[in-house]
Design a protein around this motif. Structure first.
Motif, short mmCIF file in Angstrom:
data_model
loop_
_atom_site.label_atom_id
_atom_site.label_comp_id
_atom_site.label_asym_id
_atom_site.label_seq_id
_atom_site.Cartn_x
_atom_site.Cartn_y
_atom_site.Cartn_z
N THR A 95 44.50 44.38 177.08
CA THR A 95 45.46 44.96 175.91
C THR A 95 45.36 46.43 175.72
O THR A 95 46.23 47.77 174.58
CB THR A 95 44.93 44.55 174.35
OG1 THR A 95 43.30 44.60 174.38
CG2 THR A 95 45.21 42.47 174.39
N TYR A 131 46.14 49.46 169.05
CA TYR A 131 46.49 48.57 169.83
C TYR A 131 47.79 47.06 168.70
O TYR A 131 48.67 46.77 169.85
CB TYR A 131 46.39 48.04 171.34
CG TYR A 131 45.55 48.86 171.17
CD1 TYR A 131 46.18 50.57 171.62
CD2 TYR A 131 44.19 49.24 171.69
CE1 TYR A 131 45.83 51.46 172.71
CE2 TYR A 131 43.61 50.54 172.24
CZ TYR A 131 44.17 51.34 172.72
OH TYR A 131 43.61 52.56 173.27
N ASN A 138 48.36 48.99 174.90
CA ASN A 138 49.60 48.23 175.36
C ASN A 138 50.26 47.60 176.62
O ASN A 138 51.09 47.77 176.95
CB ASN A 138 50.56 48.28 174.28
CG ASN A 138 49.98 48.66 172.52
OD1 ASN A 138 49.63 49.57 171.94
ND2 ASN A 138 50.21 47.50 172.25
N TRP A 182 49.64 43.37 176.47
CA TRP A 182 50.02 43.12 175.55
C TRP A 182 49.60 43.58 173.79
O TRP A 182 48.06 43.94 174.27
CB TRP A 182 49.61 40.95 175.03
CG TRP A 182 49.78 40.52 173.87
CD1 TRP A 182 50.60 39.92 173.56
CD2 TRP A 182 48.63 40.27 173.10
NE1 TRP A 182 50.77 39.24 172.33
CE2 TRP A 182 49.31 39.90 171.69
CE3 TRP A 182 47.81 41.16 172.93
CZ2 TRP A 182 48.03 39.29 170.58
CZ3 TRP A 182 46.54 40.66 171.88
CH2 TRP A 182 47.13 40.44 170.46
#
Length: 408
Positions: free
Chosen positions: A44, A102, A47, A50
């Motif tokens: 993460t 994020y 990003n 995801w």
């Protein structure tokens, strides 16, 4: 469903698929259930995997997350390693740290849902294990404390923070920092039925040419019992590992603790016990992470060295590092999995070996010669989904013909 019940259900379902009569076996004989790690990292930070970008709606984020879990199932994987604390922030409602930037684009802003809770529930519903991946000491991928959310612990305790290489880090040499990051991470273990706690390769930061990690005050205050600053730094990380392991078992006894270090402990030219490599980074000397000791002493339940190099690479040959790690794991309680660089497959910037869709399949074939290797984890989810040149499909076709439960 409790973990015991869930695992019993999964094993029963798996048995129905894998324990079928063998043509070569005597009547009534059945094949044993396969157990091996078949995992992927779901990153993460920035990003990477995801969400695809910050600021998506809660429903869009959830749909993307579930799509990654469904991809794991489709590729016959059994474990997702989900990064839930990328930069001293959280992907669950934490009393210690702010919501991750994020998710919404703004650190500290509530995204309107619980990504970790959803990931655990949806992974388990699909028969996947969910390993919660934490980065212990990284505070920010920039050097401006003023950009952190109001009330961020790093703003309230600036003495905990060391700027280095254009980023901010918590100082591993401060006992109060170690206690805090353990509390922050283990809050997730107390709240969610995660199958494992997972650290990556970042301990003390990777070296930056011409810069010094300024821990002079902490060394002066806490390093008196050590002959060198390097020994003291290694002890700081050893303490984090041992304490985290003990606290995980206290909070949730069935949850495991694993670490995925950079793949070279030390080169043989530095230490006769090291690998036949010429790597520019050695975890023992540069990150102050004595990964070999953690395995040999059984401080961790599993290790996933990042062997992100092709077979035959002169400086760090996959075919030399697998047997080295297998020997380290031999006789220990620590299970060995191998971290695989799926992200390199088909990347035009990589050497010719990575343009061959069969390179990763050859990795699994080679590793299969060593009994200590109990499976593989692929970096990372976006690359599993895209499968640029079909390397993941080749792995599944060649090696994942039958379902497998994760090793315990």
């Amino acid at each position: 469903m409790s973990r015991v019940s869930r695992r019993a259900f999964a094993v029963a379902a798996l048995s129905a698929l894998t324990m079928v009569p063998s043509a070569a076996a005597a009547p009534g004989r059945r094949r044993r259930v396969i157990t091996e790690m078949r995992g992927m990292w779901l990153a993460t930070v920035a990003n990477r995997d995801w969400p695809s970008k910050a600021g998506l709606s809660a429903s869009a984020q959830r749909a993307e997350l579930i799509a990654h879990l469904d991809t794991a199932v489709r590729c016959r994987l059994n474990t997702v390693v989900f990064q839930v604390r990328p930069t001293a922030d959280a992907l669950w409602p934490s009393p210690y740290e702010p919501w991750s930037q994020y998710l919404t684009g703004t650190q500290g802003k509530d995204p309107g849902w619980d990504p970790l809770g959803t990931a655990v529930a949806e992974a388990h519903a699909r028969g996947l294990e969910l390993h919660a991946w934490f980065n212990p000491y990284r505070v920010a991928n920039h050097a401006d404390p003023g950009r952190l959310a109001a009330g961020h612990p790093a703003r309230e305790h600036p003495e905990w923070v060391v700027p280095y290489g254009g980023k901010l880090y918590y100082n591993p040499g401060l006992p109060e920092v170690r206690a805090f990051v353990e509390d922050a991470m283990l809050d997730a273990v107390a709240k969610y039925d995660v199958d494992a706690v997972h650290f990556d390769d970042y301990f003390y930061p990777y070296p930056v040419a011409g810069q010094t990690f300024d821990d002079d005050a902490a060394w002066a205050a806490h390093g008196g019992a050590f002959g060198s600053r390097a020994d003291w730094r290694r002890d700081n990380i050893d303490r984090l590992v041992r304490e985290t392991a003990a606290r995980v078992k206290e909070i949730r006894p069935t949850t495991r603790f694993g670490i995925s270090p950079f793949g070279v402990w030390r080169n043989a030219a530095t230490d006769a016990r090291g690998s036949d490599t010429r790597a520019g980074v050695q975890t023992y000397d540069d990150l102050y992470a004595d990964t070999r000791t953690w395995v040999r002493e059984g401080w961790i339940d599993y290790v996933v060295p990042q062997l992100y190099w092709n077979i035959g690479l002169a400086a760090a040959d996959y075919a030399k590092l697998v047997p080295w790690w297998a020997e380290v794991a031999r006789g220990s309680r620590t299970q060995l999995y191998v971290g695989e660089a799926l992200y390199k497959a088909g990347d035009p910037a990589q050497p010719a070996a990575w343009q061959d869709a069969a390179e990763l399949s050859r990795h699994l074939t080679l590793a299969g010669e060593y009994a200590q290797v109990r499976g593989h984890v692929f970096f990372a989810a976006k690359d599993v989904a895209a499968d640029r040149i079909g390397a993941m499909a080749r792995v599944a076709a060649d090696h994942y013909g039958q379902p497998a439960g994760p090793p315990r």
